[in-house]
Write an enzyme that holds these catalytic residues in place. Structure first.
Site, short mmCIF file in Angstrom:
data_model
loop_
_atom_site.label_atom_id
_atom_site.label_comp_id
_atom_site.label_asym_id
_atom_site.label_seq_id
_atom_site.Cartn_x
_atom_site.Cartn_y
_atom_site.Cartn_z
CG ASN A 156 -6.51 -0.70 1.19
OD1 ASN A 156 -5.81 -0.24 0.28
ND2 ASN A 156 -5.99 -1.12 2.33
CG HIS B 86 -3.22 3.72 2.06
ND1 HIS B 86 -3.68 3.32 0.82
CD2 HIS B 86 -3.22 2.61 2.85
CE1 HIS B 86 -3.95 2.02 0.87
NE2 HIS B 86 -3.69 1.58 2.08
CB CYS C 168 -0.96 0.00 1.19
SG CYS C 168 -2.12 -1.37 1.13
N1 COA Z 1 -18.48 -8.36 9.26
C1 COA Z 1 -18.91 -8.61 10.51
N2 COA Z 1 -18.08 -8.90 11.51
C2 COA Z 1 -16.78 -8.94 11.25
C3 COA Z 1 -16.26 -8.69 9.97
C4 COA Z 1 -17.18 -8.40 8.95
N3 COA Z 1 -16.79 -8.15 7.69
N4 COA Z 1 -14.92 -8.80 10.01
C5 COA Z 1 -14.59 -9.10 11.28
N5 COA Z 1 -15.72 -9.19 12.02
C6 COA Z 1 -15.86 -9.49 13.44
C7 COA Z 1 -14.64 -10.13 14.02
O1 COA Z 1 -14.66 -11.51 13.78
C8 COA Z 1 -14.76 -9.78 15.48
O2 COA Z 1 -15.64 -10.68 16.05
P1 COA Z 1 -15.29 -11.35 17.49
O3 COA Z 1 -15.17 -10.19 18.44
O4 COA Z 1 -16.46 -12.23 17.72
O5 COA Z 1 -14.00 -12.07 17.26
C9 COA Z 1 -15.47 -8.44 15.49
O6 COA Z 1 -16.03 -8.29 14.17
C10 COA Z 1 -14.58 -7.28 15.78
O7 COA Z 1 -13.49 -7.40 14.93
P2 COA Z 1 -12.28 -6.46 15.05
O8 COA Z 1 -11.25 -6.98 14.10
O9 COA Z 1 -11.92 -6.22 16.48
O10 COA Z 1 -12.90 -5.08 14.50
P3 COA Z 1 -12.20 -3.71 14.28
O11 COA Z 1 -13.01 -2.65 14.86
O12 COA Z 1 -10.74 -3.75 14.59
O13 COA Z 1 -12.30 -3.56 12.69
C11 COA Z 1 -10.96 -3.82 10.73
C12 COA Z 1 -11.72 -4.51 11.85
C13 COA Z 1 -10.28 -4.86 9.88
C14 COA Z 1 -11.94 -3.01 9.88
C15 COA Z 1 -9.92 -2.87 11.35
O14 COA Z 1 -9.17 -3.57 12.30
C16 COA Z 1 -9.01 -2.28 10.34
O15 COA Z 1 -9.41 -1.52 9.50
N6 COA Z 1 -7.69 -2.57 10.45
C17 COA Z 1 -6.71 -2.01 9.58
C18 COA Z 1 -6.83 -2.70 8.29
C19 COA Z 1 -6.10 -1.98 7.21
O16 COA Z 1 -6.32 -0.84 6.98
N7 COA Z 1 -5.24 -2.72 6.55
C20 COA Z 1 -4.57 -2.27 5.43
C21 COA Z 1 -3.46 -1.39 5.79
S1 COA Z 1 -2.66 -1.02 4.34
#
Ligand code: COA
Length: 323
Positions: free
Chosen positions: A280, A250, A113
């Site tokens: 993304n 980004h 990215c």
């Molecule tokens: N729909 C519903 N639930 C989902 C899900 C989806 N698409 N994806 C994950 N979950 C669930 C998880 O399983 C978790 O459940 P659990 O508590 O029973 O285990 C719950 O939602 C919370 O997940 P969590 O990962 O803690 O949520 P979050 O608030 O951190 O959001 C992301 C998840 C991935 C959106 C966030 O962590 C994020 O954006 N991270 C950075 C990712 C990124 O930008 N990467 C690229 C960088 S270049």
């Protein structure tokens, strides 16, 4: 002092739009979850017969058209991509052929990215050294091809697209009033491999593999690293966050963008946001957002732009430039 100035931009998004509603029929998720956790409402997905090089070529043509240039006016093409058409040759050489560019040289850069920031800094150094007068810098991705469409934690976030800029040599006074790239800063930390990677490759599995991510850990590092690399760019030029006219981040997650903006005390109306409709798009996300804000007239000559990104590796970087 020799500077490199962005003189034109271009972008391309595949026709097919994938909505959150469609995703909620594919995996256990909801529109409400995706919007509240990421800010993403829809994204574009390449057609089966559309390659990364095709997306890159469309974006490059749009930038050449804006500049009123022919491909043979270009000395260097860099394509930043983590999703090349083939293991080799470089996707940039396919773009070179597609554009009918007969001379010069072309290569790919892989920093996921952060790829566009790495490519921009590399092209800037070629221009500043005098080796190149005009460079085409492209970020292009078909992340849909390395997504595990059964993994709800990642498949709702990533998407396809391409953005391009033309970088041209210009003379500057060597001050922060110059047009062009004023400073760029790149970082990587190989210790963070396991937080964001693809579980395949030619040397390891002889397969393409799928993207794997520890979302919350990546999130935590993102805001910290991005804020610090923005401060680094400001410190290098003696400017402050208050001098920034446009932050072009980004586009990974609206919450990361908002968090970084808040830490910099930037008003949200100075931040270019496209993540809600692009998702993304990895290396394509910054040039896609830049092209949109240039074409709709938000970005005006003389304004100060801060570009930043973070990705797998980890890698992260920033570029401060005057339009
Ligand atoms: N729909 C519903 N639930 C989902 C899900 C989806 N698409 N994806 C994950 N979950 C669930 C998880 O399983 C978790 O459940 P659990 O508590 O029973 O285990 C719950 O939602 C919370 O997940 P969590 O990962 O803690 O949520 P979050 O608030 O951190 O959001 C992301 C998840 C991935 C959106 C966030 O962590 C994020 O954006 N991270 C950075 C990712 C990124 O930008 N990467 C690229 C960088 S270049």
């Amino acid at each position: 002092m020799r500077r490199s100035v962005i003189t034109a931009t271009g972008s391309y998004l595949p026709e097919r739009i994938l909505t959150n509603k469609e995703l909620s029929e594919m995996v256990d998720t909801t529109d409400e979850w995706i919007v509240s956790r990421s800010g993403i409402e829809s994204r574009h997905i390449a057609a089966d017969d559309e390659l990364t090089s095709d997306l890159a070529t469309h974006a490059a043509r749009a930038a050449l058209d804006m500049a009123g240039l022919d491909a043979n006016d270009i000395d260097l093409i860099i394509v930043a991509t983590a999703t090349p058409d083939e293991t080799f040759p470089a996707t940039a050489t396919v773009v070179q052929k597609n554009l009918g560019m007969k001379g010069g040289f072309a290569f790919d850069i892989q920093a996921v990215c952060t790829g566009f920031l790495y490519a921009l800094a590399t092209a800037d150094n070629f221009v500043k050294s005098g080796q190149v007068n005009r460079a085409l810098v492209i970020g292009a991705e078909t992340f849909s091809r390395i997504i595990d469409w059964t993994d709800r934690g990642t498949c709702v976030l990533f998407a396809d697209g391409a953005g391009a800029v033309i970088l041209e040599a210009a003379e500057g006074a060597g001050t922060s009033d110059d047009r062009g790239i004023l400073t760029s800063h790149l970082h990587s930390d190989g210790e963070k491999h396991d937080l964001l990677y693809v579980d395949g490759g030619p040397s390891s599995t002889q397969t393409t593999g799928f993207l794997r991510m520890a979302g919350p850990e990546v999130f935590r590092h993102a805001v910290t690293n991005l804020t610090s690399v923005v401060h680094e760019a400001l410190a290098a030029t003696g400017l402050t966050a208050a001098d920034i006219d446009w932050l072009i981040p980004h586009q990974a997650n609206k919450r990361i963008i908002d968090g970084t903006g808040r830490k910099l005390k930037l008003s949200p109306d100075k931040v270019v946001v496209t993540v809600h409709k692009h998702g993304n798009t990895s290396a394509a996300s910054v040039p896609l957002a830049l092209d949109e804000a240039v074409r709709d007239g938000r970005i005006q000559r003389g304004q100060l732009l801060l570009l930043e990104a973070m990705g797998g590796g980890f890698t992260w970087g920033s570029a401060l430039l005057r339009w």
